[in-house]
Design a protein around this motif. Structure first.
Motif, PDB file in Angstrom:
ATOM      1  N   VAL A 158      -8.702 -41.195  19.474  1.00 10.98           N
ATOM      2  CA  VAL A 158      -7.694 -40.718  18.539  1.00 10.98           C
ATOM      3  C   VAL A 158      -6.740 -39.870  19.357  1.00 10.98           C
ATOM      4  O   VAL A 158      -7.149 -38.892  19.990  1.00 10.98           O
ATOM      5  CB  VAL A 158      -8.325 -39.910  17.394  1.00 10.98           C
TER       6      VAL A 158
ATOM      7  N   LEU B 282      -3.178 -37.600  19.866  1.00  9.17           N
ATOM      8  CA  LEU B 282      -2.188 -36.753  19.223  1.00  9.17           C
ATOM      9  C   LEU B 282      -1.130 -36.348  20.236  1.00  9.17           C
ATOM     10  O   LEU B 282      -1.457 -36.034  21.393  1.00  9.17           O
ATOM     11  CB  LEU B 282      -2.813 -35.475  18.646  1.00  9.17           C
TER      12      LEU B 282
ATOM     13  N   ALA C  32       0.425 -39.048  15.708  1.00 10.51           N
ATOM     14  CA  ALA C  32      -0.986 -39.367  15.923  1.00 10.51           C
ATOM     15  C   ALA C  32      -1.176 -40.866  15.795  1.00 10.51           C
ATOM     16  O   ALA C  32      -0.462 -41.543  15.052  1.00 10.51           O
ATOM     17  CB  ALA C  32      -1.881 -38.630  14.929  1.00 10.51           C
TER      18      ALA C  32
ATOM     19  N   SER D  37      -4.354 -44.266  16.799  1.00 12.24           N
ATOM     20  CA  SER D  37      -5.635 -44.682  17.362  1.00 12.24           C
ATOM     21  C   SER D  37      -5.341 -45.664  18.493  1.00 12.24           C
ATOM     22  O   SER D  37      -4.618 -46.644  18.315  1.00 12.24           O
ATOM     23  CB  SER D  37      -6.499 -45.355  16.288  1.00 12.24           C
TER      24      SER D  37
ATOM     25  N   GLY E 225       2.324 -43.629  13.947  1.00  9.42           N
ATOM     26  CA  GLY E 225       1.342 -44.141  14.894  1.00  9.42           C
ATOM     27  C   GLY E 225       1.898 -45.265  15.745  1.00  9.42           C
ATOM     28  O   GLY E 225       1.634 -45.344  16.958  1.00  9.42           O
TER      29      GLY E 225
ATOM     30  N   LEU F  11      -8.943 -39.935  12.327  1.00 12.14           N
ATOM     31  CA  LEU F  11      -7.549 -40.375  12.443  1.00 12.14           C
ATOM     32  C   LEU F  11      -6.738 -39.893  11.241  1.00 12.14           C
ATOM     33  O   LEU F  11      -5.591 -39.453  11.395  1.00 12.14           O
ATOM     34  CB  LEU F  11      -7.486 -41.900  12.549  1.00 12.14           C
TER      35      LEU F  11
ATOM     36  N   VAL G  59      -7.666 -28.634  18.671  1.00  7.52           N
ATOM     37  CA  VAL G  59      -7.934 -29.960  18.121  1.00  7.52           C
ATOM     38  C   VAL G  59      -9.437 -30.219  18.055  1.00  7.52           C
ATOM     39  O   VAL G  59      -9.965 -30.715  17.057  1.00  7.52           O
ATOM     40  CB  VAL G  59      -7.221 -31.042  18.952  1.00  7.52           C
TER      41      VAL G  59
ATOM     42  N   TYR H  21      -2.634 -33.435  10.641  1.00  8.91           N
ATOM     43  CA  TYR H  21      -2.558 -32.310  11.579  1.00  8.91           C
ATOM     44  C   TYR H  21      -1.284 -32.405  12.423  1.00  8.91           C
ATOM     45  O   TYR H  21      -0.543 -31.423  12.573  1.00  8.91           O
ATOM     46  CB  TYR H  21      -3.801 -32.322  12.463  1.00  8.91           C
ATOM     47  N   ALA H  22      -1.024 -33.595  12.973  1.00  8.32           N
ATOM     48  CA  ALA H  22       0.162 -33.773  13.812  1.00  8.32           C
ATOM     49  C   ALA H  22       1.441 -33.648  12.984  1.00  8.32           C
ATOM     50  O   ALA H  22       2.432 -33.048  13.427  1.00  8.32           O
ATOM     51  CB  ALA H  22       0.102 -35.128  14.511  1.00  8.32           C
TER      52      ALA H  22
ATOM     53  N   ALA I  90      -6.105 -36.334  11.835  1.00  7.45           N
ATOM     54  CA  ALA I  90      -5.177 -36.145  12.949  1.00  7.45           C
ATOM     55  C   ALA I  90      -3.743 -36.444  12.521  1.00  7.45           C
ATOM     56  O   ALA I  90      -2.800 -35.766  12.964  1.00  7.45           O
ATOM     57  CB  ALA I  90      -5.576 -37.043  14.112  1.00  7.45           C
ATOM     58  N   THR I  91      -3.573 -37.439  11.646  1.00  5.65           N
ATOM     59  CA  THR I  91      -2.231 -37.768  11.169  1.00  5.65           C
ATOM     60  C   THR I  91      -1.616 -36.591  10.427  1.00  5.65           C
ATOM     61  O   THR I  91      -0.456 -36.225  10.653  1.00  5.65           O
ATOM     62  CB  THR I  91      -2.288 -39.003  10.251  1.00  5.65           C
TER      63      THR I  91
END
Length: 637
Positions: free
Chosen positions: A459, A461, A452, A454, A390, A438, A475, A444-445, A441-442
């Motif tokens: 949020v 990506l 990913a 914030s 991040g 978030l 997404v 997922y990425a 998303a972390t």
């Protein structure tokens, strides 16, 4: 000192030697006064008498201590040789009464089923009512001892207000005639078994030494009582085991399975295995099918054919397993909660091919524990890596990029190629749900080789690829499933190189703002799909879908309403007309209708919004309104 005084002083030693009563020590002093000894010698003799009495008191205390220690040793020896629980209890109470010289001794035990205390054994009691007493937890002196686990003593029970009196208890104590009562807990570790008492029918305090003595006896008694109970249970168990050799063999086999499972799970933890390895190890040992689920009921790993359990059944079974700290059976499946402290992490669902014995259940429970450790470890690693990733993404979209090569090097260590095409996806969310999104998303990425973070209330990506719109739609869909509510995603790019990602982020942010202004909440789109409208709404900061709606209503509202009421296609006809550059024949061909039909429809449009709608200024507004209307209602409208 003259001879007569020495003789009289020596008499004190003789009195000590034959353990004379304290009053006899006045004899030499009376004789000295009768013989007319001088006052100084009488005073000297008085000092000798006091010294002798102190020695006598010290010897008496030591003798009493020897008696008490001997009694405790004898008690321990007696109790160690007993095997029957009732014999143990009777020996405890009788020894307590003997050692303390009490009028009555008795013992109460906890009744876990009824949640109170009952009289089990008495020694010296004469009241049948007293012998049948039951004490609510916390009531009476005994109830207070059982509840607090500390000794209590009272010199006058009926006048003592430190504990709660009840009519039933007070009546029983009064009928027995008890006044002074001492109670000490029977404890085994942190568990309370009951209370041991010594009582007298006259008001007198119990000395500190007596409290300590009864407490020591209670400690021995608690161990002996538990030993006798365990011996009784062992005899029963041995009797049952001797009659069921097959059960013994099955148990032995299950223990071997448990040991094998323990070794395998220990090894997989040490080598950094995952949940799928735990599932495979359990099914290899126990057979059947096993499903591992996360806290939201999503599948983590699976071996064998096993349908996902009903949500209601799963929730109830996991709650029961967590409360009982055991695996539980529902139907033909076993459930084990995967927990860490007070946090639910998921569940294991096993459908075995054969009936599970206790050791097999322990294997499943141990697997749930190992799964919890692996999930916590994975989450800790993921959170640490997520922070690093991040921070990198935050620097990449910041302007200006100060050290591109350093960013490339950091990205390579994380498995990210910044020079490959990347799309930036911005997801809108409120502060209450952003952390959950978030976290998703972390992961997922990470699974797609992206980043990913914030940023600015979004949020964000960064995902490898060349199709921003497709990435945004995926997404939005997955984020909505995680958060449980519609999620909107705008995408920009594709871009390559550290220096271009900031512009792609700005493009994604404008696209998200445009989607929100158009009222397309819960959708995903790329900035290119919105065209100039997206640029217009994103850059001007449109206040929302209300202003867009007003503009559409003012420009083509009557046409839209007419289509809704009549089921006509005026809006589609206008789009086709403008789309072919204002040619009636081409518009008719595109719509698959006659030219006259197009003419009639356009005349109706003029009646609804004014005949000047084809003038350049009005035509621009109508076309913009048509575009906004199409974007607002979506491609399927």
């Amino acid at each position: 000192m003259d001879g007569k005084l020495m003789v009289m002083t020596a008499e004190f030693l003789e009195l000590l030697a034959r353990e004379a009563a304290a009053v006899e020590f006045e004899g030499p002093l009376l004789a000295a006064r009768a013989a007319g000894l001088p006052p100084a010698e009488v005073a000297e003799l008085e000092r000798a008498k006091l010294a002798a009495l102190r020695v006598r008191s010290l010897l008496e205390r030591r003798r009493q201590r020897e008696v008490e220690l001997s009694g405790l040793v004898d008690t321990a020896a007696d109790l160690a040789g007993l095997r029957d629980v009732d014999d143990v209890l009777r020996a405890i109470v009788h020894r307590a009464r003997t050692l303390l010289g009490a009028d009555v001794a008795y013992l109460t035990l906890n009744d876990d089923d009824r949640g109170d205390i009952y009289m089990r054994v008495t020694d010296g009691s004469v009241s049948a009512r007293f012998q049948r007493l039951r004490l609510p937890l916390g009531a009476g002196l005994g109830g207070l001892v059982a509840q607090t686990g500390t000794p209590y003593v009272t010199a006058d029970y009926h006048a003592d207000e430190r504990f709660r009196h009840t009519g039933e208890i007070d009546s029983g104590v009064r009928e027995e005639g008890l006044v002074a009562i001492l109670g000490v807990p029977l404890r085994l570790g942190s568990s309370s078994l009951g209370v041991l008492y010594a009582a007298n029918r006259s008001a007198r305090p119990f000395a500190r030494e007596e409290v300590a003595l009864l407490g020591s006896l209670a400690a021995h008694a608690a161990v002996a009582l538990d030993t006798a109970r365990l011996l009784t249970e062992t005899r029963v168990a041995l009797s049952e085991l001797s009659a069921a050799n097959a059960t013994i063999q099955a148990h032995s086999s299950s223990v071997e399975r448990a040991a094998s499972a323990h070794d395998r799970m220990t090894a997989l933890v040490l080598r950094g295995g995952g949940v799928e390895d735990v599932v495979a190890a359990v099914t290899d040992v126990l057979g059947g099918a096993l499903l591992a689920l996360d806290a939201d009921g999503r599948e983590l790993a699976r071996v064998g054919a096993l349908d996902e359990p009903d949500r209601t059944t799963l929730a109830e079974a996991v709650a029961a397993s967590r409360a009982e700290r055991r695996s539980v059976r529902r139907g033909d499946s076993w459930y084990a909660a995967v927990v860490a402290g007070t946090e639910d992490l998921g569940a294991l669902v096993l459908r075995p091919t054969a009936e599970l014995v206790d050791a097999d259940q322990r294997i499943l429970e141990r697997a749930a524990l190992v799964t919890a450790l692996l999930l916590l470890f994975r989450r800790t690693v993921s959170e640490a890596e997520g922070r690093v990733r991040g921070e990198l993404l935050d620097e990449l979209v910041s302007r200006p990029v100060r050290d591109a090569e350093s960013l490339r090097s950091r990205a390579r260590r994380l498995g990210v190629d910044l020079d490959a095409p990347q799309v930036l996806v911005a997801v809108g969310d409120d502060t209450t749900g952003r952390q959950r999104v978030l976290s998703w998303a972390t992961s997922y990425a990470l699974s797609r080789g992206g980043l990913a973070a914030s940023r600015d209330g979004r949020v964000l990506l960064m995902l490898p690829g060349t199709d921003p719109g497709a990435a945004a739609r995926l997404v939005a869909k997955d984020a909505a499933r995680v958060s449980g509510r519609p999620m909107t995603a705008g995408a920009g790019g594709p871009s390559s190189g550290p220096g271009s990602l900031g512009a792609a982020y700005a493009e994604a942010d404008r696209c998200l703002s445009a989607l929100t202004a158009l009222g397309r909440v819960g959708e995903g789109a790329g900035a290119a799909e919105l065209g100039f409208v997206g640029l217009l709404l994103g850059t001007t900061g449109a206040s929302g879908s209300t202003e867009v709606g007003r503009f559409i209503a003012a420009a083509i509202g009557p046409v839209v309403d007419y289509d809704v009421r009549r089921g006509t296609a005026l809006v589609r006809t206008l789009e086709a007309y403008f789309g072919v550059g204002g040619g009636l024949a081409k518009a008719a061909e595109l719509l698959h209708v006659h030219v006259n039909t197009v003419t009639q429809r356009l005349e109706r449009v003029g009646q609804l919004i004014g005949t000047d709608w084809q003038q350049p200024e009005r035509a621009l507004e109508v076309q913009l309104a048509l575009r906004l209307h199409r974007l607002r209602t979506g491609p399927s409208a």
